[in-house]
Design an enzyme around this catalytic site. Structure first.
Site, mmCIF file in Angstrom:
data_model
loop_
_atom_site.group_PDB
_atom_site.id
_atom_site.type_symbol
_atom_site.label_atom_id
_atom_site.label_comp_id
_atom_site.label_asym_id
_atom_site.label_seq_id
_atom_site.Cartn_x
_atom_site.Cartn_y
_atom_site.Cartn_z
ATOM 1 N N ASP A 20 0.848 -1.195 0.000
ATOM 2 C CA ASP A 20 0.000 0.000 0.000
ATOM 3 C C ASP A 20 0.885 1.246 0.000
ATOM 4 O O ASP A 20 1.579 1.528 0.977
ATOM 5 C CB ASP A 20 -0.905 -0.030 1.241
ATOM 6 N N ASN A 22 -0.200 4.498 -0.431
ATOM 7 C CA ASN A 22 -0.839 5.746 0.036
ATOM 8 C C ASN A 22 -1.541 5.597 1.382
ATOM 9 O O ASN A 22 -2.303 6.469 1.802
ATOM 10 C CB ASN A 22 -1.817 6.276 -1.011
ATOM 11 N N ASP A 24 -4.004 3.816 2.624
ATOM 12 C CA ASP A 24 -5.460 3.728 2.786
ATOM 13 C C ASP A 24 -5.881 2.309 3.176
ATOM 14 O O ASP A 24 -7.063 1.999 3.228
ATOM 15 C CB ASP A 24 -6.177 4.161 1.507
ATOM 16 N N ASP A 28 -1.874 -1.265 -3.913
ATOM 17 C CA ASP A 28 -2.117 -0.506 -5.139
ATOM 18 C C ASP A 28 -0.981 -0.686 -6.137
ATOM 19 O O ASP A 28 0.027 -1.341 -5.853
ATOM 20 C CB ASP A 28 -2.332 0.974 -4.818
ATOM 21 N N ASP A 97 -5.316 -10.545 -15.458
ATOM 22 C CA ASP A 97 -6.361 -11.549 -15.251
ATOM 23 C C ASP A 97 -7.545 -11.239 -16.160
ATOM 24 O O ASP A 97 -8.172 -10.177 -16.042
ATOM 25 C CB ASP A 97 -6.801 -11.521 -13.780
ATOM 26 N N ASP A 199 -9.570 -16.549 -16.287
ATOM 27 C CA ASP A 199 -10.389 -17.045 -15.192
ATOM 28 C C ASP A 199 -11.454 -18.015 -15.705
ATOM 29 O O ASP A 199 -12.137 -17.727 -16.692
ATOM 30 C CB ASP A 199 -11.044 -15.846 -14.492
ATOM 31 N N GLU A 255 -7.503 -21.050 -16.417
ATOM 32 C CA GLU A 255 -8.007 -21.743 -15.230
ATOM 33 C C GLU A 255 -9.126 -22.661 -15.703
ATOM 34 O O GLU A 255 -10.120 -22.192 -16.247
ATOM 35 C CB GLU A 255 -8.518 -20.754 -14.194
ATOM 36 N N HIS A 327 -4.572 -17.335 -4.889
ATOM 37 C CA HIS A 327 -5.516 -16.500 -4.142
ATOM 38 C C HIS A 327 -6.786 -17.243 -3.746
ATOM 39 O O HIS A 327 -7.551 -16.758 -2.906
ATOM 40 C CB HIS A 327 -5.893 -15.275 -4.979
ATOM 41 N N ASP A 328 -7.031 -18.407 -4.352
ATOM 42 C CA ASP A 328 -8.230 -19.194 -4.050
ATOM 43 C C ASP A 328 -7.948 -20.383 -3.141
ATOM 44 O O ASP A 328 -8.854 -21.164 -2.852
ATOM 45 C CB ASP A 328 -8.851 -19.727 -5.352
#
Length: 564
Positions: A20, A22, A24, A28, A97, A199, A255, A327-328
Site C-alpha cells: 500500500d 498511500n 489507505d 495498489d 487476469d 479465469d 483456469e 488467491h483461491d
C-alpha cells in the site's frame, strides 16, 4: 512466436494485499512498482496481477464493471503504464487476469441487457424463461450458495450466474460478445502487456440443453454438468487465438476447473492453437470432504504423487502450469507440509518438488518466505464471500462451532489474502500500510516477514532464488522427460528428469521422521557420477552415498545431477 514462457517463473501478486503506497489500507499499483526490485532479486520473469479493473469488489475484483478502466483504489491508467514500463526495464513481464466468463452486474452491458429483449445488449447474457410454475430454468446451484439463476422482473426472465448473483454469465454463443472481448484484449496488448491468465475459461461454453444436475452432485458445483468443457469451448478459444493471441508474442494460462488431464491436452497442445497451459485442480481436491472444499481431511501423499505424475505424463505434448497455492487456496506449507517445527524444511521441500517438474512454476506472494494459514481470532474476521457462505451452511447443518473454525482455518481463501509482511513491526503495519488494512494481519508476521528472510542467507527466499537460477541454467529442467521413481513408497515422492545422457534425480520426503529411501537399481550404477545441486539441509552428502538405502531426515529434499 517464441515460447519464452517455458523457461519462465511466474510470481502472482494479489494487488489488494501486496503493498500500500498511500496508506489507505489497500494495496495498489504504485505499491507493486515499489517492490519490483524485490521481485527482480528473487529472479522471477513474469508477474501475474489479479484483476485490477473497475469493480464493486463483491468477489474481490472478479466482478468487473469496466474492462478498460483501472479500479481507482489501485490507481490510474498512468500508474499501470508506469508499472509496466519499470517492470520491462527489469526484464519482468506483466500478465493480467482476463475474467470473461462473467461480468459484474454493474457493467453497462448487463444494465442494458436487463431493460428488455429488444436492445443491442439483450443477448449478451444467458437469459431463460421460468418454468411453468415460475421457478428457475433448472436445478443448478452457484459456487457461492443459492440458485445459479436470478429473476429480473423487467425482462420476466432469469439470468445465469455460476458464481455470485452479482456476476452474470456472458453469452459466448453471441458473436458480438466475442468480438467485444477480443477488441478489449487487443487494446491491452497494444498497451504492451505480456499475456493473460484466463479465469474459469473452461466454463464459457454452455450445453444448450441446460440439463438438470443429478442429485448426488454437490449443489455449489452442480452447474458443471452443463457449463464445464462445453461443446464450443475449443472453437471459441481457437477463434480467440486466431483473431488476437497469434498477433502478439505473449503467454496464456487458462483456469480450467473440472477438467481432466486428457481434456487439458486439448487446450494446450500447440498444434491446436488455443492456450499455452492450464491450471488444473486435481491436487486441490485431495483433501475434500462431505462439504467439499471445507473439510478437516488431510491429503494422502500417494494420491498427490499419482495426480502430479499423471499430469506430467499426460501433458507431455502440452505444457503444465505448476502451482501449490494461489488467491483461491490456503497456504501451501500448512496444507501440504508442516507449518510448525518443520516449516522451513517442508516449505523448501515443496519448492524443490515443484520447480524441478516439467512446466512453468507459479509462486504465490508470500510463498517464497513460507507464509502459513492465518489463525484469526474470530469467524467474523473472514472477508471472503465463499467462506462466509460456508460458515452459514455448516451452521445450518448443525456442525459444531469448533469443527467450523477448523475447516475454515484450513481452507478459507482469506488464508492467502492477508497483507504481505514486509517487516515484523506491527506498529508499522508490517511494512504494508500505515492505514487500517482491508483485512486483518496475520499474527505470524512478527516471525515470518520479508525483512527477516532477506537477512538470513539460509532463508526460504534464498532457496527459491537458487531454484530459479538452476532452472535458468539447466536445460534438463525445462526440456527433460519426466519419470516417476519408487511409485509405492509411502513417504517419499521421487522422480528423475532425463535428457540425452543426463539425469536429474529429485528425492522429497513428506515424513516428519527419519525414513529410508531405496534408490532404484538402474540409478545405483551412476552413483559415482552424481553431484548434489541443491538440498534443504546444509550438511547433505554432495554425492549420492555409496551406502544404501539413503536415510532421509524429516521433510528432506535432495536433487542430484548425473552426467553419464
Amino acid at each position: 512466436m517464441s515460447e519464452w514462457w517455458k523457461k519462465s517463473v511466474v510470481y502472482q501478486v494479489y494487488p489488494l494485499s501486496f503493498n500500500d503506497s498511500n496508506n489507505d489500507g489497500v494495496g495498489d499499483l504504485k505499491g507493486i512498482e515499489e517492490k519490483l526490485p524485490y521481485l527482480s532479486k528473487l529472479g522471477i520473469d513474469v508477474v501475474w496481477l489479479n484483476p485490477i479493473f473497475e469493480s464493486p469488489l463483491v468477489d474481490n475484483g472478479y466482478d468487473i464493471s469496466d474492462y478498460e478502466k483501472i479500479l481507482p483504489k489501485y490507481g490510474t491508467m498512468d500508474d499501470f503504464l508506469s508499472l509496466l514500463k519499470e517492470a520491462h526495464k527489469l526484464n519482468i513481464k506483466i500478465i493480467l487476469d482476463l475474467v470473461v466468463n462473467h461480468t459484474s452486474n454493474e457493467h453497462r452491458w448487463f444494465k442494458e441487457s436487463c431493460k428488455g429483449k429488444e436492445n443491442p445488449y439483450s443477448d449478451y447474457y444467458i437469459w431463460k424463461d421460468p418454468r411453468e410454475d415460475g421457478s428457475e430454468p433448472n436445478n443448478w446451484g452457484s459456487t457461492f450458495g443459492g440458485s445459479a439463476w436470478e429473476y429480473v422482473p423487467s425482462r420476466g426472465q432469469y439470468y445465469l450466474h455460476c458464481f455470485a448473483k452479482e456476476q452474470p454469465d456472458l453469452n459466448w454463443d453471441n458473436p458480438k460478445v466475442r468480438q467485444s472481448i477480443y477488441k478489449m484484449m487487443t487494446k491491452w496488448f497494444e498497451l504492451g502487456i505480456d499475456g493473460f491468465r484466463m479465469d474459469v475459461i473452461s466454463l464459457i461454453s454452455k450445453n444448450p440443453e441446460y440439463p438438470n444436475a443429478p442429485k448426488e452432485v454437490p449443489y455449489t458445483k452442480s452447474y458443471y454438468v452443463g457449463a464445464s468443457n462445453g461443446p464450443k469451448v475449443h472453437e471459441y478459444l481457437h477463434e480467440m487465438n486466431e483473431k488476437v493471441l497469434s498477433e502478439y508474442d505473449v503467454m496464456t494460462v487458462g483456469e480450467t476447473p473440472n477438467t481432466t488431464s486428457k481434456q487439458a491436452l486439448l487446450y494446450t497442445n500447440p498444434n491446436r492453437k488455443e492456450l499455452d497451459m492450464v491450471f488444473h485442480f486435481d491436487h486441490m481436491h485431495l483433501d475434500y470432504g462431505k462439504y467439499g472444499k471445507f473439510s478437516d481431511i488431510k491429503f494422502k501423499m500417494s494420491d498427490l504423487r499419482n495426480v502430479l505424475s499423471k499430469w506430467q505424463k499426460d501433458l507431455a505434448e502440452g505444457w503444465n502450469a505448476l502451482y501449490w497455492s494461489n488467491h483461491d487456496q490456503p497456504r501451501a506449507v500448512t496444507r501440504f507440509g508442516n507449518d510448525e517445527k518443520y516449516r522451513d524444511k517442508s516449505a523448501k521441500m515443496l519448492a524443490t518438488l515443484l520447480h524441478f517438474m516439467k512446466g512453468t512454476p507459479y509462486i504465490y506472494e508470500g510463498e517464497e518466505i513460507g507464509m502459513k494459514n492465518v489463525p484469526f481470532d474470530s469467524l467474523n474476521d473472514y472477508r471472503d464471500i465463499e467462506t462466509k457462505y460456508f460458515i452459514e451452511d455448516l451452521r445450518n447443518n448443525s456442525e459444531p462451532e469448533e469443527y467450523i473454525r477448523k475447516c475454515v482455518y484450513l481452507k478459507s481463501r482469506d488464508n492467502a489474502r492477508t497483507p504481505m509482511p514486509w517487516n515484523g513491526n506491527e506498529k508499522e503495519g508490517y511494512g504494508f500500510s500505515n492505514g487500517k488494512p482491508w483485512i486483518k494481519y496475520s499474527p505470524d508476521n512478527k516471525n515470518i516477514n520479508v525483512e527477516d528472510a532477506l537477512k538470513n542467507p539460509n532463508s526460504i527466499f534464498y532457496y527459491y532464488q537458487k531454484l530459479i537460477k538452476l532452472r535458468k541454467s539447466m536445460a534438463i529442467i525445462t526440456e527433460g522427460d519426466f519419470k516417476l521413481l519408487n511409485k509405492d513408497d509411502s513417504d517419499v515422492f521421487s522422480y528423475v528428469r532425463e535428457m540425452e545422457e543426463k539425469k536429474l534425480v529429485v528425492i522429497c520426503s513428506f515424513a516428519s521422521k527419519k525414513v529410508n529411501f531405496e534408490l532404484p537399481k538402474e540409478l545405483v550404477k551412476h552413483i559415482s557420477n552424481s553431484r548434489l545441486i541443491i538440498s534443504n539441509y546444509d550438511d547433505s552428502n554432495l554425492e549420492l552415498p555409496q551406502k544404501l538405502p539413503l536415510c532421509l531426515r524429516p521433510f528432506e529434499s535432495l536433487a542430484y545431477y548425473i552426467e553419464e
